[in-house]
Structure formats: structure tokens, C-alpha cells
Scaffold this active site. Structure first.
Site, short mmCIF file in Angstrom:
data_model
loop_
_atom_site.label_atom_id
_atom_site.label_comp_id
_atom_site.label_asym_id
_atom_site.label_seq_id
_atom_site.Cartn_x
_atom_site.Cartn_y
_atom_site.Cartn_z
N LYS A 1 0.88 -1.16 0.00
CA LYS A 1 0.00 0.00 0.00
C LYS A 1 0.92 1.21 0.00
O LYS A 1 1.60 1.49 1.00
CB LYS A 1 -0.89 -0.02 1.24
CG LYS A 1 -1.81 1.16 1.33
CD LYS A 1 -2.80 0.95 2.46
CE LYS A 1 -3.76 2.11 2.56
NZ LYS A 1 -4.74 1.89 3.61
N LYS B 1 -1.97 -1.66 -4.03
CA LYS B 1 -2.71 -0.44 -4.35
C LYS B 1 -1.85 0.79 -4.22
O LYS B 1 -0.89 0.76 -3.44
CB LYS B 1 -3.98 -0.34 -3.52
CG LYS B 1 -3.83 0.14 -2.10
CD LYS B 1 -5.21 0.22 -1.49
CE LYS B 1 -5.24 0.74 -0.12
NZ LYS B 1 -6.52 0.66 0.50
C1 PBG Z 1 -7.71 2.77 5.46
C2 PBG Z 1 -7.86 2.61 3.99
C3 PBG Z 1 -7.62 3.59 3.01
C4 PBG Z 1 -8.02 3.02 1.80
C5 PBG Z 1 -8.45 1.72 2.05
N1 PBG Z 1 -8.33 1.48 3.41
C6 PBG Z 1 -7.18 4.98 3.12
C7 PBG Z 1 -5.94 5.33 3.82
O1 PBG Z 1 -5.05 4.51 4.03
O2 PBG Z 1 -5.85 6.48 4.22
C8 PBG Z 1 -8.01 3.74 0.48
C9 PBG Z 1 -8.91 3.18 -0.57
C10 PBG Z 1 -9.23 4.11 -1.69
O3 PBG Z 1 -8.64 5.21 -1.84
O4 PBG Z 1 -10.11 3.74 -2.47
N2 PBG Z 1 -6.73 2.04 6.08
#
Ligand code: PBG
Length: 331
Positions: A202, A254
Site C-alpha cells: 500500500k 494499491k
Molecule cells: C484505510 C484505507 C484507506 C483506503 C483503504 N483502506 C485509506 C488510507 O489509508 O488512508 C483507500 C482506498 C481508496 O482510496 O479507495 N486504512
């Protein structure tokens, strides 16, 4: 490089393979199928606002409205959804205790969906950010995220969601060691069948901005001390390898479209690799389409096809229903 043989022209005329739609379909190497799509759903308290200003076409659903939406997705061929609660600000605290409440919004949603559409697989996000007042995925002490104390809380959050009926859990917090701790706890508590699908990759990305509005996060600062630097390849591959060793069944990467190289490289590990077309990717396409700069459906389709071509087995996308519908009408 592989030693594939390419005959010289005119022995091989590659345009022969593109001459008509039937020939193109015969030679098409990559496909998107509704079963490949995972549909994220935002959930709200019944008196909260459904409209999300940053994500056109996406709304937050009250628990009572979920069966209809989930049934619609199931009948389009979607077999898994991913739930995100918007916790009322009044329930957000520094110790994230609402995450462990067996009657919290996400547990209500899981129970409702499993009771009404039992074959739909319910996946849940695991991280403390929907429940913390500062919007971070972990506990903060003296300005730092506390890794090991956060893991203890994540494990409690997982058990709360699993006991409500979640089929799979997706830790998105990026704490070191959390996959191992969660897998060991699931074994110890007799939940051997729960799918553990880890966001091993991530990136600390700007593309999550529209989502943060969706869940009503009031993030203070940024997440760069736990989410991965998008400049790093080796670190990304090490994270995948470690997460697989710790017990992940599948790996999520992602954002999607900015990670095609990593998705392709991750094939070497032999584990299922999924991509998440995140909120920023979705919003870019939607807003461009609203201004007639792009054809929305075709753009989504081409992006999803590209993610699959790179090696994504499944794709989490807010456009899941829209694309599944298109796939049905064009087949
Ligand atoms: C929270 C989380 C996030 C996303 C999925 N789970 C946001 C972040 O880490 O601030 C983002 C998903 C998206 O942008 O569609 N842990």
C-alpha cells in the site's frame, strides 16, 4: 527475456490477428469477468449523509439498505464485497475502542448481509483509522505510530469482525508483523477458514484522498511512516514475500494503475495477486467523463483490462457493478 520466435514479415503479419472483432476475440489473451471484480461499499449510520462529494456515483448505504445493493451486485456476478464504515465523529477516540464493539456499524452490516445474501463473500478492512480521532491506522504516542501495541488492537478488531461473520479480512494498516499475529490468533481461536488477504503493498499515495472524504477521516499529518514509499521496488517485493510467509492467502497491491510494474513482478511469488483501483483512480475517470473528455465505461474497462494483463487476478473497484453490467450486455 524468453526465446520466443517471431517470423519476419510477410511470414507473420500481426495485423491478421486484428482484422475483425471475431478474430480479435479469438486471439484475445486477457479478459475481465464479473467474478474478477470486488465491490467496495461504504456504510453509514441511518441518520448520516449518503452523498460523497469526492466520488460521483458512489454513496454510503445504511445497514437496512445493504441487502438490496448486495443482491444486485450478486446477480451481476460479483462474488465478494469489501466494507468500509463511516463512524460518527462522536465515537472516534484515541484508543479506537469502537473497533472492538460487537454492535458497531461494520458488525451490524456483516450480520445483515450474511443473513440476507449468504453466498456473497464479505471482506472487511482491518486498520484503526475509522475509529481513531486523529485518523491514523494505529495508536499514536509522542507523534509516532506504535507498531506492537497497534497489532494487539488489530487482532481484537479482526476477532470482532470474524465473530460477526466476515469471510475474509484485509489488513490495510501496514504494521510490521500483523499478518503473523492475526494468522496465529485465527488458528488459536479456531477460525482456520478465514481468508487473510493482505495489503502487502500500500503506497503512501495521494490517490486515497476521495476515499478519506467517503469515510469521514480527519487525518492529521500523513501515513508515510507506515505506508510504502512509491519509489521503492525492492522494499515492495520484500513486503509481499514477508506477508506470504506470515500467512496471507492473497496479496493486494494499491493503487492499481500506478503499480503495474509491481503487479507484474509479484507474479514470481506464485501467490494470488489482487489490485485495488482506488478512489483517486475512480474519481479521475468519473470527473473526466463528466466533462466529456473520456468515455467512462470504456476507460474503466481499459484500466481494468490493463491491471489484469499485468497479472492482477482480482480487482477491487468502485465501478464493479457498472463494469459487470457492461460485460453482461456485451456478451
Ligand atoms: C484505510 C484505507 C484507506 C483506503 C483503504 N483502506 C485509506 C488510507 O489509508 O488512508 C483507500 C482506498 C481508496 O482510496 O479507495 N486504512
Amino acid at each position: 527475456m524468453s526465446k520466443k520466435i517471431v517470423a519476419p514479415y510477410p511470414n507473420l503479419r500481426l495485423r491478421r490477428l486484428r482484422q475483425s472483432s471475431s478474430v480479435r476475440e479469438l486471439f484475445q489473451e486477457t479478459h475481465v469477468h464479473p467474478h474478477d471484480l470486488i465491490y467496495p461499499i461504504f456504510i453509514r449510520e441511518s441518520d448520516d449523509e449518503p452523498y460523497i462529494s469526492t466520488m460521483p456515483g458512489i454513496q454510503r448505504y445504511a445497514v437496512d439498505a445493504l441487502p438490496k445493493e448486495v443482491e444486485a451486485a450478486y446477480s451481476l456476478g460479483i462474488r465478494a464485497i469489501l466494507l468500509f464504515p463511516k463512524t460518527p465523529n462522536s465515537l472516534k477516540t484515541d484508543d479506537a475502542k469502537e473497533a472492538f464493539n460487537p454492535k458497531n456499524l461494520i458488525c451490524q452490516a456483516i450480520r445483515k448481509i450474511k443473513a440476507s445474501v449468504p453466498d456473497m463473500l464479505v471482506l472487511t478492512d482491518v486498520a484503526l483509522d475509522p475509529y481513531t480521532s486523529h485518523g491514523h491506522d494505529g495508536f499514536v504516542k509522542n507523534g509516532k505510530i506504535e507498531n506492537d501495541r497497534t497489532i494487539e488492537a488489530l487482532v481484537k478488531q479482526v476477532l470482532n469482525q470474524v465473530e460477526a461473520g466476515a469471510d475474509g479480512i484485509c489488513p490495510s494498516d501496514l504494521m510490521d508483523g500483523r499478518i503473523q499475529a492475526i494468522r496465529q490468533t485465527l488458528e488459536a481461536k479456531n477460525h482456520p477458514d478465514v481468508l487473510l488477504i493482505s495489503y502487502a503493498i500500500k503506497y503512501a499515495s495521494v490517490l486515497y484522498g476521495p476515499f478519506r472524504t467517503g469515510v469521514g477521516a480527519n487525518l492529521q499529518g500523513d501515513k508515510k511512516t507506515y505506508q510504502i514509499n512509491p519509489a521503492n521496488v525492492n522494499e515492495s517485493l520484500r513486503s509481499i514475500q514477508q506477508n506470504i510467509m506470515e500467512g496471507a492467502d492473497a496479496i493486494i497491491i494499491k493503487p492499481g494503475i500506478t503499480s503495474l510494474d509491481i503487479i507484474a513482478k509479484a507474479q514470481d511469488f506464485g501467490a494470488p495477486i489482487w489490485a485495488y483501483q482506488v478512489s483517486g483512480e475512480y474519481a479521475m475517470i468519473k470527473y473526466a467523463a463528466q466533462h466529456n473528455a473520456l468515455d467512462e465505461e470504456k476507460t474503466f474497462y481499459e484500466m481494468l483490462l490493463s491491471l489484469k494483463r499485468a497479472g492482477a487476478g482480482k480487482i477491487i473497484t468502485y465501478a464493479a457493478k457498472e463494469i459487470a453490467q457492461r460485460l453482461h450486455s456485451s456478451s
